[in-house]
Enzyme design. Sequence first.
Site, PDB file in Angstrom:
ATOM      1  N   ARG A  89     -16.571   4.538 -27.849  1.00 16.84           N
ATOM      2  CA  ARG A  89     -17.326   4.609 -26.492  1.00 16.84           C
ATOM      3  C   ARG A  89     -16.148   4.310 -25.113  1.00 16.84           C
ATOM      4  NH1 ARG A  89     -20.779   1.589 -29.497  1.00 16.84           N
ATOM      5  NH2 ARG A  89     -22.805   2.785 -29.941  1.00 16.84           N
ATOM      6  N   LYS A 101     -11.196  14.397 -15.337  1.00 14.75           N
ATOM      7  CA  LYS A 101     -11.992  15.308 -16.183  1.00 14.75           C
ATOM      8  C   LYS A 101     -11.331  15.547 -17.394  1.00 14.75           C
ATOM      9  CE  LYS A 101     -13.557  18.086 -12.114  1.00 14.75           C
ATOM     10  NZ  LYS A 101     -13.458  19.675 -11.945  1.00 14.75           N
ATOM     11  N   GLU A 142      -1.336  26.923  -9.305  1.00 18.03           N
ATOM     12  CA  GLU A 142      -1.982  25.462  -8.466  1.00 18.03           C
ATOM     13  C   GLU A 142      -1.379  25.124  -7.380  1.00 18.03           C
ATOM     14  OE1 GLU A 142      -4.896  24.464  -9.355  1.00 18.03           O
ATOM     15  OE2 GLU A 142      -5.224  25.476 -11.076  1.00 18.03           O
ATOM     16  N   LYS A 193      -3.788  15.798  -4.808  1.00 20.28           N
ATOM     17  CA  LYS A 193      -4.924  15.625  -5.920  1.00 20.28           C
ATOM     18  C   LYS A 193      -5.257  14.283  -6.003  1.00 20.28           C
ATOM     19  CE  LYS A 193      -6.849  16.886  -9.877  1.00 20.28           C
ATOM     20  NZ  LYS A 193      -6.912  17.882 -11.043  1.00 20.28           N
ATOM     21  N   GLU A 201     -16.748  14.789  -8.151  1.00 20.37           N
ATOM     22  CA  GLU A 201     -17.075  16.035  -7.711  1.00 20.37           C
ATOM     23  C   GLU A 201     -18.395  15.984  -7.179  1.00 20.37           C
ATOM     24  OE1 GLU A 201     -14.835  19.213  -9.656  1.00 20.37           O
ATOM     25  OE2 GLU A 201     -16.679  20.151  -9.464  1.00 20.37           O
ATOM     26  N   ARG A 231     -14.392  17.071  -3.773  1.00 17.36           N
ATOM     27  CA  ARG A 231     -13.269  17.510  -4.876  1.00 17.36           C
ATOM     28  C   ARG A 231     -13.493  18.877  -5.246  1.00 17.36           C
ATOM     29  NH1 ARG A 231     -11.952  13.954 -10.413  1.00 17.36           N
ATOM     30  NH2 ARG A 231     -10.771  15.809 -11.350  1.00 17.36           N
ATOM     31  N   ASN A 240     -11.319  23.564  -6.497  1.00 14.01           N
ATOM     32  CA  ASN A 240     -11.479  24.791  -7.268  1.00 14.01           C
ATOM     33  C   ASN A 240     -11.134  26.067  -6.464  1.00 14.01           C
ATOM     34  OD1 ASN A 240     -12.656  23.320  -9.340  1.00 14.01           O
ATOM     35  ND2 ASN A 240     -14.455  23.242  -8.530  1.00 14.01           N
ATOM     36  N   HIS A 251     -10.645  29.401  -7.794  1.00 18.29           N
ATOM     37  CA  HIS A 251     -11.040  29.262  -9.207  1.00 18.29           C
ATOM     38  C   HIS A 251     -12.246  30.168  -9.474  1.00 18.29           C
ATOM     39  CE1 HIS A 251      -8.031  26.470  -9.052  1.00 18.29           C
ATOM     40  NE2 HIS A 251      -7.997  26.083 -10.488  1.00 18.29           N
ATOM     41  N   HIS A 268     -11.470  32.061 -13.209  1.00 19.93           N
ATOM     42  CA  HIS A 268     -12.340  31.746 -14.138  1.00 19.93           C
ATOM     43  C   HIS A 268     -12.794  33.013 -14.713  1.00 19.93           C
ATOM     44  CE1 HIS A 268     -12.744  27.259 -13.189  1.00 19.93           C
ATOM     45  NE2 HIS A 268     -11.665  27.191 -13.962  1.00 19.93           N
ATOM     46  N   HIS A 299      -3.500  30.731 -16.426  1.00 18.14           N
ATOM     47  CA  HIS A 299      -4.552  30.346 -15.426  1.00 18.14           C
ATOM     48  C   HIS A 299      -3.984  30.469 -13.956  1.00 18.14           C
ATOM     49  CE1 HIS A 299      -7.487  27.687 -13.802  1.00 18.14           C
ATOM     50  NE2 HIS A 299      -6.651  26.976 -13.385  1.00 18.14           N
TER      51      HIS A 299
END
Length: 354
Positions: free
Chosen positions: A113, A135, A177, A211, A221, A225, A229, A232, A236, A253
Amino acid sequence: MRRIEVELGERRYPVVVGDGARRELPTVVAAAVPSASRAAVVTQEGISAIVDPGVPSERFVVPDGELAKSLSGAEALCRGFARTGLSRTDVVIAVGGGVVTDLAGFAASIYHRGTAYVNVATSLLAQVDAAIGGKTGVNLPEGKNLVGAFWQPSAVLCDTGVLATLPPREWASGRGEMAKYAFLGPPGSPPDASILGLDLADQVAACARIKAEVVSADEREGGRRMVLNYGHTLAHALEAEGFEPGRGWDLRHGEAVAIGLVFAAELAHRLGRIDGDRVALHRRVVGAFDLPTELPGGIDPERTLAFMGRDKKAHHDLTFVLDGPDGVEVVRDVGEDVVLATLADMVTAEGGER
Ligand code: GLY
Protein backbone atom coordinates in the site's frame (compact mmCIF):
# COMPACT_ATOMS: atom_id res chain seq x y z
CA MET A 1 25.24 19.64 -8.56
CA ARG A 2 22.06 21.68 -8.99
CA ARG A 3 19.35 20.94 -6.43
CA ILE A 4 15.71 21.82 -6.94
CA GLU A 5 13.05 21.15 -4.31
CA VAL A 6 9.58 19.96 -5.18
CA GLU A 7 7.76 21.73 -2.36
CA LEU A 8 5.04 19.41 -1.10
CA GLY A 9 5.16 19.95 2.65
CA GLU A 10 6.14 16.77 4.46
CA ARG A 11 6.50 15.05 1.10
CA ARG A 12 8.89 17.61 -0.38
CA TYR A 13 11.76 16.04 -2.26
CA PRO A 14 14.92 17.05 -4.07
CA VAL A 15 15.72 16.81 -7.76
CA VAL A 16 19.50 16.61 -8.06
CA VAL A 17 20.86 17.47 -11.51
CA GLY A 18 24.38 17.22 -12.85
CA ASP A 19 27.11 15.08 -14.33
CA GLY A 20 27.55 12.14 -11.94
CA ALA A 21 24.31 12.77 -10.00
CA ARG A 22 23.64 9.03 -9.80
CA ARG A 23 26.62 8.69 -7.49
CA GLU A 24 24.67 10.72 -4.91
CA LEU A 25 22.25 7.79 -4.57
CA PRO A 26 23.59 6.27 -1.29
CA THR A 27 23.55 9.69 0.39
CA VAL A 28 20.11 10.51 -1.01
CA VAL A 29 18.63 7.15 0.06
CA ALA A 30 20.12 7.48 3.55
CA ALA A 31 18.65 10.97 3.90
CA ALA A 32 15.28 10.47 2.18
CA VAL A 33 14.46 6.89 3.21
CA PRO A 34 16.47 6.30 6.39
CA SER A 35 14.35 3.23 7.25
CA ALA A 36 15.53 1.36 4.14
CA SER A 37 17.69 -1.66 4.80
CA ARG A 38 17.15 -3.15 1.31
CA ALA A 39 16.48 -1.83 -2.16
CA ALA A 40 14.81 -3.18 -5.29
CA VAL A 41 16.55 -1.67 -8.29
CA VAL A 42 14.21 -1.69 -11.30
CA THR A 43 15.76 -1.08 -14.68
CA GLN A 44 15.22 -1.96 -18.31
CA GLU A 45 17.09 -3.94 -20.94
CA GLY A 46 19.58 -1.69 -22.68
CA ILE A 47 20.08 0.71 -19.77
CA SER A 48 23.70 0.58 -18.81
CA ALA A 49 23.74 3.00 -15.87
CA ILE A 50 24.93 1.19 -12.75
CA VAL A 51 23.81 2.48 -9.38
CA ASP A 52 24.71 1.77 -5.79
CA PRO A 53 21.81 2.44 -3.40
CA GLY A 54 24.11 2.05 -0.39
CA VAL A 55 22.05 -0.85 1.02
CA PRO A 56 21.85 -4.49 -0.17
CA SER A 57 19.80 -4.65 -3.34
CA GLU A 58 18.16 -6.95 -5.88
CA ARG A 59 17.97 -6.00 -9.55
CA PHE A 60 14.81 -6.36 -11.63
CA VAL A 61 15.07 -5.93 -15.39
CA VAL A 62 11.81 -5.16 -17.18
CA PRO A 63 11.39 -5.72 -20.92
CA ASP A 64 12.33 -3.04 -23.42
CA GLY A 65 9.75 -0.57 -24.73
CA GLU A 66 6.40 0.85 -23.73
CA LEU A 67 4.85 -2.64 -23.56
CA ALA A 68 6.62 -3.11 -20.23
CA LYS A 69 4.17 -0.60 -18.75
CA SER A 70 1.37 -3.06 -18.06
CA LEU A 71 -0.61 -4.33 -15.11
CA SER A 72 1.07 -7.70 -15.53
CA GLY A 73 4.44 -5.92 -15.49
CA ALA A 74 3.53 -4.22 -12.21
CA GLU A 75 2.32 -7.54 -10.80
CA ALA A 76 5.56 -9.26 -11.80
CA LEU A 77 7.57 -6.55 -10.05
CA CYS A 78 5.49 -6.72 -6.86
CA ARG A 79 5.81 -10.50 -6.80
CA GLY A 80 9.55 -10.14 -7.26
CA PHE A 81 9.71 -7.61 -4.44
CA ALA A 82 7.79 -10.01 -2.19
CA ARG A 83 10.02 -12.96 -3.06
CA THR A 84 13.11 -10.99 -2.08
CA GLY A 85 11.56 -9.88 1.20
CA LEU A 86 11.32 -6.19 0.39
CA SER A 87 9.41 -4.57 3.25
CA ARG A 88 7.30 -1.47 3.43
CA THR A 89 10.14 0.47 5.03
CA ASP A 90 12.57 -0.38 2.21
CA VAL A 91 12.99 1.42 -1.06
CA VAL A 92 12.44 0.89 -4.78
CA ILE A 93 14.98 2.54 -7.09
CA ALA A 94 13.85 3.15 -10.68
CA VAL A 95 16.77 3.48 -13.07
CA GLY A 96 15.72 4.38 -16.60
CA GLY A 97 13.50 6.53 -18.75
CA GLY A 98 9.83 7.32 -18.35
CA VAL A 99 8.67 3.75 -18.88
CA VAL A 100 10.74 2.55 -15.93
CA THR A 101 9.94 5.45 -13.63
CA ASP A 102 6.19 5.17 -14.39
CA LEU A 103 6.12 1.39 -13.93
CA ALA A 104 8.42 1.11 -10.91
CA GLY A 105 6.73 4.13 -9.29
CA PHE A 106 3.33 2.50 -9.80
CA ALA A 107 4.56 -0.83 -8.41
CA ALA A 108 5.99 1.07 -5.41
CA SER A 109 2.67 2.87 -4.93
CA ILE A 110 0.75 -0.39 -4.54
CA TYR A 111 3.37 -2.61 -2.92
CA HIS A 112 2.45 -2.83 0.79
CA ARG A 113 0.00 0.00 0.00
CA GLY A 114 2.85 2.37 -0.67
CA THR A 115 6.62 1.95 -0.50
CA ALA A 116 9.17 4.71 -1.00
CA TYR A 117 10.92 5.05 -4.35
CA VAL A 118 13.70 7.10 -5.85
CA ASN A 119 14.01 7.86 -9.57
CA VAL A 120 17.38 7.80 -11.30
CA ALA A 121 16.37 9.26 -14.66
CA THR A 122 18.55 8.19 -17.58
CA SER A 123 16.78 9.81 -20.56
CA LEU A 124 16.43 13.51 -21.31
CA LEU A 125 12.65 13.11 -21.38
CA ALA A 126 12.61 11.54 -17.92
CA GLN A 127 15.03 14.13 -16.52
CA VAL A 128 13.03 17.13 -17.65
CA ASP A 129 9.58 15.63 -17.18
CA ALA A 130 8.61 12.01 -16.55
CA ALA A 131 10.63 11.32 -13.40
CA ILE A 132 9.32 14.39 -11.56
CA GLY A 133 5.78 14.90 -10.37
CA GLY A 134 4.48 11.66 -8.90
CA LYS A 135 2.16 10.53 -11.66
CA THR A 136 2.83 6.82 -11.96
CA GLY A 137 0.99 4.26 -13.99
CA VAL A 138 0.64 1.63 -16.65
CA ASN A 139 -1.17 1.26 -19.95
CA LEU A 140 -4.24 -0.80 -20.78
CA PRO A 141 -4.99 -2.14 -24.26
CA GLU A 142 -7.71 0.56 -24.25
CA GLY A 143 -5.28 3.45 -23.76
CA LYS A 144 -2.07 4.81 -22.33
CA ASN A 145 -1.69 5.53 -18.60
CA LEU A 146 -5.29 4.56 -17.85
CA VAL A 147 -4.34 2.94 -14.53
CA GLY A 148 -2.10 4.72 -12.09
CA ALA A 149 -1.59 6.57 -8.86
CA PHE A 150 -0.22 9.85 -7.65
CA TRP A 151 2.76 8.67 -5.65
CA GLN A 152 5.63 11.06 -5.24
CA PRO A 153 9.21 9.83 -5.32
CA SER A 154 11.43 10.49 -2.31
CA ALA A 155 14.11 11.97 -4.57
CA VAL A 156 14.97 12.27 -8.26
CA LEU A 157 18.51 12.08 -9.61
CA CYS A 158 19.15 13.43 -13.10
CA ASP A 159 22.64 12.38 -14.11
CA THR A 160 23.39 14.35 -17.26
CA GLY A 161 26.57 12.29 -17.74
CA VAL A 162 24.53 9.25 -18.79
CA LEU A 163 22.88 11.20 -21.62
CA ALA A 164 26.05 11.06 -23.74
CA THR A 165 25.04 7.67 -25.12
CA LEU A 166 21.41 8.58 -25.80
CA PRO A 167 20.34 7.86 -29.42
CA PRO A 168 19.51 11.00 -31.50
CA ARG A 169 15.76 10.31 -31.58
CA GLU A 170 15.71 10.09 -27.79
CA TRP A 171 17.40 13.50 -27.60
CA ALA A 172 14.72 14.83 -29.92
CA SER A 173 12.04 13.33 -27.71
CA GLY A 174 13.41 15.10 -24.64
CA ARG A 175 13.77 18.35 -26.54
CA GLY A 176 10.03 18.28 -27.32
CA GLU A 177 9.24 18.54 -23.61
CA MET A 178 11.96 21.18 -23.22
CA ALA A 179 10.37 23.23 -26.00
CA LYS A 180 7.06 23.01 -24.14
CA TYR A 181 8.61 24.66 -21.07
CA ALA A 182 9.68 27.59 -23.23
CA PHE A 183 5.98 28.54 -23.33
CA LEU A 184 5.24 28.00 -19.65
CA GLY A 185 7.02 30.95 -18.12
CA PRO A 186 5.10 33.61 -16.19
CA PRO A 187 2.35 35.38 -18.21
CA GLY A 188 3.86 38.10 -20.35
CA SER A 189 7.29 36.49 -20.49
CA PRO A 190 8.29 36.01 -24.10
CA PRO A 191 8.74 32.36 -25.06
CA ASP A 192 12.18 31.78 -26.49
CA ALA A 193 14.77 29.11 -27.02
CA SER A 194 17.51 30.84 -24.99
CA ILE A 195 17.65 27.84 -22.68
CA LEU A 196 19.55 26.11 -25.50
CA GLY A 197 22.50 28.44 -24.83
CA LEU A 198 22.96 27.02 -21.32
CA ASP A 199 25.09 24.02 -20.51
CA LEU A 200 23.22 20.73 -20.48
CA ALA A 201 22.86 20.41 -16.71
CA ASP A 202 21.52 23.97 -16.51
CA GLN A 203 19.04 23.23 -19.32
CA VAL A 204 17.75 20.19 -17.44
CA ALA A 205 17.68 22.10 -14.15
CA ALA A 206 15.75 25.00 -15.73
CA CYS A 207 13.06 22.59 -16.96
CA ALA A 208 12.98 20.67 -13.68
CA ARG A 209 12.50 23.97 -11.87
CA ILE A 210 9.38 24.79 -13.92
CA LYS A 211 8.01 21.29 -13.47
CA ALA A 212 8.68 21.39 -9.72
CA GLU A 213 6.97 24.76 -9.39
CA VAL A 214 3.87 23.63 -11.30
CA VAL A 215 3.61 20.32 -9.39
CA SER A 216 4.08 22.08 -6.05
CA ALA A 217 1.21 24.44 -6.91
CA ASP A 218 -1.20 21.72 -8.03
CA GLU A 219 -0.07 18.21 -7.15
CA ARG A 220 -3.25 16.38 -8.23
CA GLU A 221 -3.85 18.27 -11.46
CA GLY A 222 -6.92 20.10 -10.27
CA GLY A 223 -6.11 23.08 -12.48
CA ARG A 224 -2.75 24.71 -13.14
CA ARG A 225 -0.85 21.45 -13.57
CA MET A 226 -2.83 20.81 -16.76
CA VAL A 227 -0.62 23.39 -18.50
CA LEU A 228 2.05 20.68 -18.52
CA ASN A 229 -0.12 19.04 -21.18
CA TYR A 230 0.57 21.90 -23.60
CA GLY A 231 0.89 20.35 -27.05
CA HIS A 232 -0.18 16.95 -25.75
CA THR A 233 -3.77 16.59 -26.98
CA LEU A 234 -2.70 16.33 -30.60
CA ALA A 235 0.54 14.58 -29.59
CA HIS A 236 -1.30 11.72 -27.89
CA ALA A 237 -3.62 11.39 -30.88
CA LEU A 238 -0.68 11.28 -33.31
CA GLU A 239 1.12 8.73 -31.18
CA ALA A 240 -1.95 6.51 -30.84
CA GLU A 241 -2.81 6.83 -34.53
CA GLY A 242 0.79 6.07 -35.48
CA PHE A 243 0.43 2.65 -33.86
CA GLU A 244 -2.48 1.73 -36.15
CA PRO A 245 -1.59 -0.63 -38.99
CA GLY A 246 -0.77 1.20 -42.20
CA ARG A 247 -0.38 4.68 -40.73
CA GLY A 248 3.33 4.74 -41.46
CA TRP A 249 4.68 7.33 -39.08
CA ASP A 250 6.80 6.76 -36.07
CA LEU A 251 6.96 9.82 -33.86
CA ARG A 252 8.74 9.86 -30.53
CA HIS A 253 6.67 11.47 -27.79
CA GLY A 254 8.59 14.75 -27.82
CA GLU A 255 8.43 14.98 -31.61
CA ALA A 256 4.66 14.57 -31.41
CA VAL A 257 4.53 17.24 -28.68
CA ALA A 258 6.50 19.62 -30.93
CA ILE A 259 3.90 19.27 -33.69
CA GLY A 260 1.19 19.54 -31.03
CA LEU A 261 2.61 22.88 -29.84
CA VAL A 262 2.40 24.33 -33.34
CA PHE A 263 -1.10 22.92 -33.82
CA ALA A 264 -2.19 24.38 -30.46
CA ALA A 265 -0.91 27.79 -31.59
CA GLU A 266 -2.80 27.52 -34.89
CA LEU A 267 -5.94 26.52 -33.00
CA ALA A 268 -5.55 29.39 -30.52
CA HIS A 269 -5.19 31.74 -33.47
CA ARG A 270 -8.33 30.42 -35.11
CA LEU A 271 -10.19 30.94 -31.84
CA GLY A 272 -8.96 34.55 -31.74
CA ARG A 273 -6.84 33.99 -28.64
CA ILE A 274 -3.48 34.92 -30.21
CA ASP A 275 -2.32 36.72 -33.33
CA GLY A 276 -0.37 35.45 -36.31
CA ASP A 277 2.95 36.73 -34.93
CA ARG A 278 2.51 34.58 -31.87
CA VAL A 279 1.87 31.53 -34.09
CA ALA A 280 5.05 32.34 -36.01
CA LEU A 281 6.88 32.58 -32.69
CA HIS A 282 5.70 29.07 -31.79
CA ARG A 283 7.04 27.77 -35.10
CA ARG A 284 10.37 29.56 -34.56
CA VAL A 285 10.84 28.33 -31.00
CA VAL A 286 9.91 24.73 -31.84
CA GLY A 287 12.16 24.89 -34.92
CA ALA A 288 15.04 26.23 -32.81
CA PHE A 289 14.82 23.02 -30.78
CA ASP A 290 15.37 21.21 -34.09
CA LEU A 291 11.96 19.56 -33.95
CA PRO A 292 9.24 18.93 -36.54
CA THR A 293 6.58 21.63 -36.92
CA GLU A 294 4.43 19.95 -39.57
CA LEU A 295 1.88 17.14 -39.42
CA PRO A 296 3.04 13.76 -40.67
CA GLY A 297 2.03 13.03 -44.27
CA GLY A 298 -1.23 11.16 -44.72
CA ILE A 299 -3.17 12.80 -41.90
CA ASP A 300 -6.90 12.52 -42.24
CA PRO A 301 -8.33 15.30 -40.02
CA GLU A 302 -11.52 13.33 -39.20
CA ARG A 303 -9.55 10.33 -38.06
CA THR A 304 -7.13 12.40 -36.01
CA LEU A 305 -10.06 14.19 -34.40
CA ALA A 306 -11.52 10.82 -33.39
CA PHE A 307 -8.22 9.93 -31.73
CA MET A 308 -8.24 13.24 -29.86
CA GLY A 309 -11.69 12.43 -28.50
CA ARG A 310 -10.21 9.31 -26.92
CA ASP A 311 -7.69 11.37 -24.94
CA LYS A 312 -8.62 10.63 -21.34
CA LYS A 313 -8.21 14.31 -20.46
CA ALA A 314 -11.02 15.19 -22.83
CA HIS A 315 -13.96 14.57 -20.43
CA HIS A 316 -16.47 14.15 -23.30
CA ASP A 317 -15.76 17.56 -24.83
CA LEU A 318 -12.58 18.58 -26.57
CA THR A 319 -10.22 20.13 -24.10
CA PHE A 320 -6.99 21.83 -25.08
CA VAL A 321 -4.26 23.75 -23.38
CA LEU A 322 -3.98 26.95 -25.39
CA ASP A 323 -2.02 30.16 -25.42
CA GLY A 324 -3.95 33.40 -24.96
CA PRO A 325 -3.83 36.89 -23.48
CA ASP A 326 -3.25 35.43 -19.98
CA GLY A 327 -0.68 32.92 -21.16
CA VAL A 328 -1.13 29.18 -21.53
CA GLU A 329 -4.31 27.82 -19.92
CA VAL A 330 -6.92 25.07 -20.17
CA VAL A 331 -9.71 25.74 -22.67
CA ARG A 332 -12.75 23.43 -22.61
CA ASP A 333 -15.55 22.85 -25.09
CA VAL A 334 -13.55 23.59 -28.19
CA GLY A 335 -15.82 22.90 -31.16
CA GLU A 336 -14.97 19.96 -33.38
CA ASP A 337 -15.47 22.12 -36.46
CA VAL A 338 -12.71 24.52 -35.37
CA VAL A 339 -10.35 21.65 -34.63
CA LEU A 340 -11.09 20.02 -37.97
CA ALA A 341 -10.62 23.27 -39.86
CA THR A 342 -7.27 23.89 -38.14
CA LEU A 343 -6.04 20.39 -38.95
CA ALA A 344 -7.27 20.67 -42.53
CA ASP A 345 -5.52 24.01 -42.93
CA MET A 346 -2.24 22.58 -41.71
CA VAL A 347 -2.57 19.62 -44.09
CA THR A 348 -3.32 21.94 -47.02
CA ALA A 349 -0.50 24.34 -46.15
CA GLU A 350 1.96 21.46 -46.03
CA GLY A 351 0.73 20.19 -49.36
CA GLY A 352 1.64 23.62 -50.72
CA GLU A 353 -1.85 24.32 -51.99
CA ARG A 354 -2.43 27.43 -49.92
N1 GLY B 1 5.54 11.25 -13.69
C1 GLY B 1 5.30 12.38 -14.47
C2 GLY B 1 4.49 13.41 -13.80
O1 GLY B 1 4.15 13.28 -12.65
O2 GLY B 1 4.15 14.41 -14.40
